[in-house]
Scaffold this motif. Sequence first.
Motif, short mmCIF file in Angstrom:
data_model
loop_
_atom_site.label_atom_id
_atom_site.label_comp_id
_atom_site.label_asym_id
_atom_site.label_seq_id
_atom_site.Cartn_x
_atom_site.Cartn_y
_atom_site.Cartn_z
N LEU A 15 0.95 -7.20 8.26
CA LEU A 15 0.22 -8.39 7.84
C LEU A 15 0.09 -8.44 6.33
CD1 LEU A 15 -1.75 -10.77 8.43
CD2 LEU A 15 -3.53 -9.07 8.75
N ARG B 267 2.47 -15.51 -4.81
CA ARG B 267 2.15 -14.30 -4.06
C ARG B 267 2.91 -14.29 -2.73
NH1 ARG B 267 0.86 -9.58 -4.24
NH2 ARG B 267 -0.60 -8.64 -2.80
N LEU C 149 -9.95 -5.17 12.76
CA LEU C 149 -9.77 -6.38 11.96
C LEU C 149 -10.82 -7.43 12.30
CD1 LEU C 149 -8.01 -7.68 9.79
CD2 LEU C 149 -6.50 -8.50 11.58
N ALA D 158 -12.08 -7.11 6.68
CA ALA D 158 -11.39 -8.22 6.02
C ALA D 158 -11.74 -8.21 4.54
CB ALA D 158 -11.77 -9.54 6.67
N ALA E 285 -10.04 -5.23 2.89
CA ALA E 285 -8.60 -5.48 2.72
C ALA E 285 -8.36 -6.42 1.55
CB ALA E 285 -8.01 -6.06 4.01
N MET E 286 -9.22 -7.41 1.37
CA MET E 286 -9.05 -8.33 0.24
C MET E 286 -9.26 -7.60 -1.08
SD MET E 286 -10.38 -12.02 1.53
CE MET E 286 -11.77 -11.38 2.44
N ASP F 37 -6.17 -5.59 -1.82
CA ASP F 37 -5.11 -6.49 -2.24
C ASP F 37 -5.33 -6.98 -3.67
OD1 ASP F 37 -2.70 -7.49 -1.06
OD2 ASP F 37 -3.57 -9.50 -1.17
N VAL G 141 -2.38 -6.22 -6.36
CA VAL G 141 -1.52 -7.32 -6.82
C VAL G 141 -1.33 -7.23 -8.33
CG1 VAL G 141 -3.36 -9.05 -7.07
CG2 VAL G 141 -1.06 -9.79 -6.58
N VAL H 274 2.58 -4.98 -3.06
CA VAL H 274 2.06 -5.80 -1.97
C VAL H 274 1.42 -4.87 -0.94
CG1 VAL H 274 3.77 -7.63 -2.25
CG2 VAL H 274 4.18 -5.81 -0.59
N THR H 275 0.43 -5.41 -0.24
CA THR H 275 -0.28 -4.66 0.79
C THR H 275 0.31 -5.02 2.15
OG1 THR H 275 -2.24 -5.02 -0.54
CG2 THR H 275 -2.57 -4.09 1.65
N LEU H 276 0.70 -4.01 2.92
CA LEU H 276 1.11 -4.25 4.30
C LEU H 276 0.00 -3.72 5.20
CD1 LEU H 276 4.86 -3.27 4.12
CD2 LEU H 276 3.78 -5.49 3.81
N LEU H 277 -0.61 -4.63 5.93
CA LEU H 277 -1.82 -4.29 6.68
C LEU H 277 -1.52 -4.17 8.16
CD1 LEU H 277 -4.96 -4.17 6.95
CD2 LEU H 277 -4.93 -6.66 6.98
#
Lengths: 334, 334
Positions: free
Chosen positions: A93, A102, B68, B74, B77-78, B81, B85, B90-93
Amino acid sequence: MTVNDIARASGVSRATVSLVLRGSPLVHAETRNRVELELKRQGYVYNRGAANLRRRTSSSVALVINDLSNPFFAEFAMGVDEALVGEGYVTLLGSTGESPARQETLLASLMEHSPAGVILSPAEHSDGERLQRLLGPHTAVLVFNRELPGAGYDFLALDNRRGAWLATEHLLARGHRRIAFFGGHADSSSCQQRRQGYADAMIAAGIPPDPRWLIESAPTRVEASQRTVELFAHARAPTAAVCYNDNVALGLKLGLIARGVRPGLDFALTGFDDIPEAAQTTPPLTTIAVEPRARGRQAAELLLQRVRDRDAPTRQVVAPVQLVVRGSSGAPPS
Amino acid sequence: MTVNDIARASGVSRATVSLVLRGSPLVHAETRNRVELELKRQGYVYNRGAANLRRRTSSSVALVINDLSNPFFAEFAMGVDEALVGEGYVTLLGSTGESPARQETLLASLMEHSPAGVILSPAEHSDGERLQRLLGPHTAVLVFNRELPGAGYDFLALDNRRGAWLATEHLLARGHRRIAFFGGHADSSSCQQRRQGYADAMIAAGIPPDPRWLIESAPTRVEASQRTVELFAHARAPTAAVCYNDNVALGLKLGLIARGVRPGLDFALTGFDDIPEAAQTTPPLTTIAVEPRARGRQAAELLLQRVRDRDAPTRQVVAPVQLVVRGSSGAPPS
């Protein structure tokens, strides 16, 4: 006995048998019955684990969404994951935060990992042709939620127009006449369609919407709360609002409370999405249920069908929506 | 002039200068002042873009979380990120849904993609040694939130014990004596630490906690709401509860309302996390603020430090917490 035998005996494709075996909602009820009867007759026992091992080629599916802070997308992502885990895939994700730049970086990075396919809820102002060049001609892609003009991908849409129409009809039936459409950006396809449904219902009721009743806002709580003031900036202030989505409605609710306006009593509002919080907030939110988790599962199913059959014609699937009436949409104060 | 010059002149390591340049909260204020003075004296201008280009090796960081559906993750995770950035990653979640088996599949798949590093909030019942074998000896890993016994990774923890202690002290100061600890699974490290903080405060107040006041629940709203009944199953029913986290507190709130018990008036409760909804719910939730988004940024910073210096000694960082008093924690009914 194989899936082929079942398919031949019931007069459908292998893919359809496979969908029935996985309980997919995409098969017509009558077809499903026919296939299930034949499965029963032949005593077929489905071994999902073995099926995965036979089929396994690539192990990941890329899911790119535009706003992770919206619980709608968390629910959607969980639905995608639920459907993919049973098929032996993992979901990778990424969130674009509505930035097309982005989005390109994310997709480029994800493509290096050769995913079996991509599920994309495009950022606002995405350029479909650019993305198609980036993803290449052989990638299975399912676009969700917002149109991606210029790209010929399968598309899972929500019935935005009907949803907003249902919400507006409901407020009209409660006796409201001055009804705003609140939130969203007017240049996004989903906002356009929802505004259209709202306008259709208003015009059908003989009330051409006042342009001052159309208020834009990013689909976030903070901005929606800040824009509440615009509803009351003129004499013909509305008594109700059809909100772009639940996030916006929850932000508007906060903005109303801050002004001493009681949501549901002094001012009626409706949302869109039916995120889990909608039923739990006070007053609970009348909204348009789109079942985000079920939509996630459906998006995964559609993508996997595309993975299995690259040559099928492009499809556009519109998921149905439903009005859920709760406490936020009372009659106007007399 | 280089980072080395600054480091030498201010008597700190290169890594510390780098942290100061990126505004990291991990540098002691006095050290920061010294470095900033030296930077100013030498007229250093930091070019982040150029630094990224020089440093760039791998383009992704894997982020594996356990739930999640919890807005806490959430937000976290933000934050991850946001910090990545700017550094060109990039973050792969991926989300494990608390399943150690799913966690292994996810990590195995992510490792195929050669991430620069992994940020992991472990699923309950994770086996640290197994995960370490899976990830291999050369992967930069930052564990967040829950201990991972058996693995020698950097660890970003929350000050769970102090947080629960603060919440319990607050309820005691409001006049409560029968206080429950509600939710979480007793075998998770974070729950154990929070229960310990609660027990410490109770015992310091001369009130040994009644074992019936310790109620387990998965950290979800639905289960917390269902377990509300257990609070009132005996004569010495509590008048307040320190909840394992905000999700549990919001579930308990629904369970109380369903029983006709008014949260904040008839029964006091506190959360843990301070997710955005905590301030917005009715009554607003007294909670322990951990700033999940800032924790995400911090986790990313810590991981990138490890990526840059594989040989540094393993670190355990405990993030501070803070009591935020809102309307959910009134005095007991007289």
